[in-house]
Design an enzyme around this catalytic site. Structure first.
Site, mmCIF file in Angstrom:
data_model
loop_
_atom_site.group_PDB
_atom_site.id
_atom_site.type_symbol
_atom_site.label_atom_id
_atom_site.label_comp_id
_atom_site.label_asym_id
_atom_site.label_seq_id
_atom_site.Cartn_x
_atom_site.Cartn_y
_atom_site.Cartn_z
ATOM 1 N N GLU A 71 0.826 -1.212 0.000
ATOM 2 C CA GLU A 71 0.000 0.000 0.000
ATOM 3 C C GLU A 71 0.856 1.255 0.000
ATOM 4 O O GLU A 71 0.604 2.205 -0.753
ATOM 5 C CB GLU A 71 -0.930 -0.020 1.216
ATOM 6 C CG GLU A 71 -1.719 1.256 1.443
ATOM 7 C CD GLU A 71 -2.760 1.515 0.371
ATOM 8 O OE1 GLU A 71 -3.332 2.615 0.367
ATOM 9 O OE2 GLU A 71 -2.994 0.628 -0.475
ATOM 10 N N HIS A 74 2.753 2.022 -3.255
ATOM 11 C CA HIS A 74 1.803 2.608 -4.208
ATOM 12 C C HIS A 74 1.597 4.095 -3.919
ATOM 13 O O HIS A 74 1.562 4.923 -4.833
ATOM 14 C CB HIS A 74 0.475 1.854 -4.137
ATOM 15 C CG HIS A 74 -0.571 2.394 -5.052
ATOM 16 N ND1 HIS A 74 -1.709 3.029 -4.594
ATOM 17 C CD2 HIS A 74 -0.662 2.417 -6.409
ATOM 18 C CE1 HIS A 74 -2.444 3.412 -5.634
ATOM 19 N NE2 HIS A 74 -1.833 3.057 -6.727
ATOM 20 N N HIS A 135 -11.616 5.901 -8.169
ATOM 21 C CA HIS A 135 -10.154 5.972 -8.102
ATOM 22 C C HIS A 135 -9.533 5.297 -9.325
ATOM 23 O O HIS A 135 -8.567 5.805 -9.915
ATOM 24 C CB HIS A 135 -9.686 5.293 -6.820
ATOM 25 C CG HIS A 135 -8.274 5.587 -6.459
ATOM 26 N ND1 HIS A 135 -7.730 6.852 -6.493
ATOM 27 C CD2 HIS A 135 -7.260 4.774 -6.048
ATOM 28 C CE1 HIS A 135 -6.463 6.815 -6.113
ATOM 29 N NE2 HIS A 135 -6.152 5.559 -5.857
ATOM 30 N N HIS A 242 -20.761 -6.584 -17.544
ATOM 31 C CA HIS A 242 -19.401 -6.475 -18.076
ATOM 32 C C HIS A 242 -19.239 -7.323 -19.338
ATOM 33 O O HIS A 242 -18.581 -6.917 -20.297
ATOM 34 C CB HIS A 242 -18.403 -6.915 -17.008
ATOM 35 C CG HIS A 242 -16.970 -6.709 -17.391
ATOM 36 N ND1 HIS A 242 -16.473 -5.492 -17.807
ATOM 37 C CD2 HIS A 242 -15.911 -7.562 -17.430
ATOM 38 C CE1 HIS A 242 -15.185 -5.605 -18.070
ATOM 39 N NE2 HIS A 242 -14.818 -6.850 -17.867
ATOM 40 N N HIS A 300 -4.981 -8.280 -16.804
ATOM 41 C CA HIS A 300 -6.229 -7.841 -17.423
ATOM 42 C C HIS A 300 -6.434 -6.339 -17.213
ATOM 43 O O HIS A 300 -6.903 -5.632 -18.109
ATOM 44 C CB HIS A 300 -7.403 -8.627 -16.830
ATOM 45 C CG HIS A 300 -8.677 -8.507 -17.610
ATOM 46 N ND1 HIS A 300 -8.750 -8.704 -18.969
ATOM 47 C CD2 HIS A 300 -9.939 -8.203 -17.220
ATOM 48 C CE1 HIS A 300 -9.996 -8.542 -19.385
ATOM 49 N NE2 HIS A 300 -10.727 -8.221 -18.338
#
Length: 337
Positions: A71, A74, A135, A242, A300
């Site tokens: 975390e 990032h 986000h 999706h 992906h």
């Protein structure tokens, strides 16, 4: 210098987006449950005692030293990206009289500030799907704007195409954006394995699906707006949406790639788009059939980013050819005037 800054920021944005997907998919989004530090400290190393205590209290919980480092790394990279974008805006301001794209640079600053707030709310509001999806969209928007700015500053040649082809490029890009949003909603609601078979879902072409609760934005993770547990039917509805979006976007992107391949001047762009599309479809199918292994799931997300960047390049490159006006029509209009 401005072009170098933009290219560096674009490269870093791609790393931040892919790393963010890895953090989310490895359940490390709450590795440090406060913001911007980690338990009020600069790094997990300085917060080791607090992290150990939290892990001892909930061994299977979201807090551990590896998750905290994921975390925080990032966050460090995202903060560095913000500083780079600020540097781009300052450089564009200094060169505004030379035609530097100041408006686009300032728009990037606005996006990255809002993106920072979304990053904060992602943690402080405990991974609400609407915030986490926002986000993700903000990250893709940042990369797309940087890619457009890089195309402008690099002086890449623009290619005249028919109005129909230009319209197809714009429409395919809009469809791709909608599909990226749907993909983010699948990921943030953990609905990727709501359907584990292909091309059907639960052995049916259209299984039971609860769309009303699936797309209610103001709710907690895994809950309905009324506080009940989100049903499997709602997760199925998210996953099905999706898949339908993938079909629509895939058809439009494939049609665009064929149209580009038919022209010598756009053949390279068409081949690049087709390769990115085939890769992304293959990754999507593999994720379902192999039950979402972490490397494939991250790839992906990276594939979606690649498609966005390719479509930015295509839409920057192509412009509609002016339609000639018939001479007789002009004479008639002049006579009426």
């Amino acid at each position: 210098m401005l072009r170098r800054l933009v290219l560096a920021a674009l490269s870093l944005a791609c790393i931040v987006i892919v790393l963010g997907a890895y953090v989310r998919l490895s359940d490390a989004g709450l590795g440090c449950p406060d913001w911007p530090g980690c338990y009020g400290q600069l790094s997990p190393h300085h917060a080791a005692d607090a992290i150990s205590a939290a892990q001892a209290e909930a061994p299977q919980g979201p807090v551990s030293m590896p998750k905290a480092w994921k975390e925080m790394v990032h966050r460090y990279l995202a903060a560095s990206l913000g500083l780079l974008i600020l540097g781009i805006a300052v450089s564009a301001w200094r060169r505004r009289r030379e035609g530097a794209p100041l408006g686009l640079a300032l728009a990037l600053v606005g996006v990255v500030i809002f993106q920072g707030l979304l990053g904060k709310w992602t943690v402080t509001l405990l991974l609400k799907p609407a915030i986490v999806s926002g986000h993700l969209i903000g990250g893709m928007t940042t990369a797309a704007l940087l890619a457009w700015l890089a195309c402008r500053l690099s002086g890449l040649r623009r290619i005249e195409v028919s109005p129909a082809q230009a319209w197809l490029a714009r429409s395919a890009f809009v469809a791709l954006i909608c599909q990226v949003i749907l993909g983010g909603w699948v990921s943030t609601n953990y609905a990727a394995l709501a359907c584990t078979d292909l091309p059907t879902c639960h052995g049916a072409w259209w299984p039971e699906a609860d769309f009303r609760n699936a797309f209610h934005l103001v709710r907690e993770l895994g809950m309905t707006a009324t506080g009940d547990l989100l049903s499997n039917a709602a997760l199925t509805a998210i996953h099905l949406s999706h898949r339908v979006g993938a079909l629509v976007a895939g058809v439009l992107l494939a049609a665009l790639s064929v149209a580009l391949l038919r022209r010598t001047t756009t053949r390279g762009l068409g081949a690049l788009l087709l390769a990115a599309l085939v890769l992304q479809i293959s990754l999507g199918v593999a994720n379902v059939l192999l039950s979402l292994p972490l490397p494939l799931a991250v790839m992906h997300n990276a594939g979606a980013l690649l498609l966005v960047l390719v479509m930015v390049r295509i839409n920057h490159a192509v412009r509609p050819r002016a339609v000639p006006v018939l001479r007789g029509r002009c004479l008639n209009e002049n006579a009426l005037a």
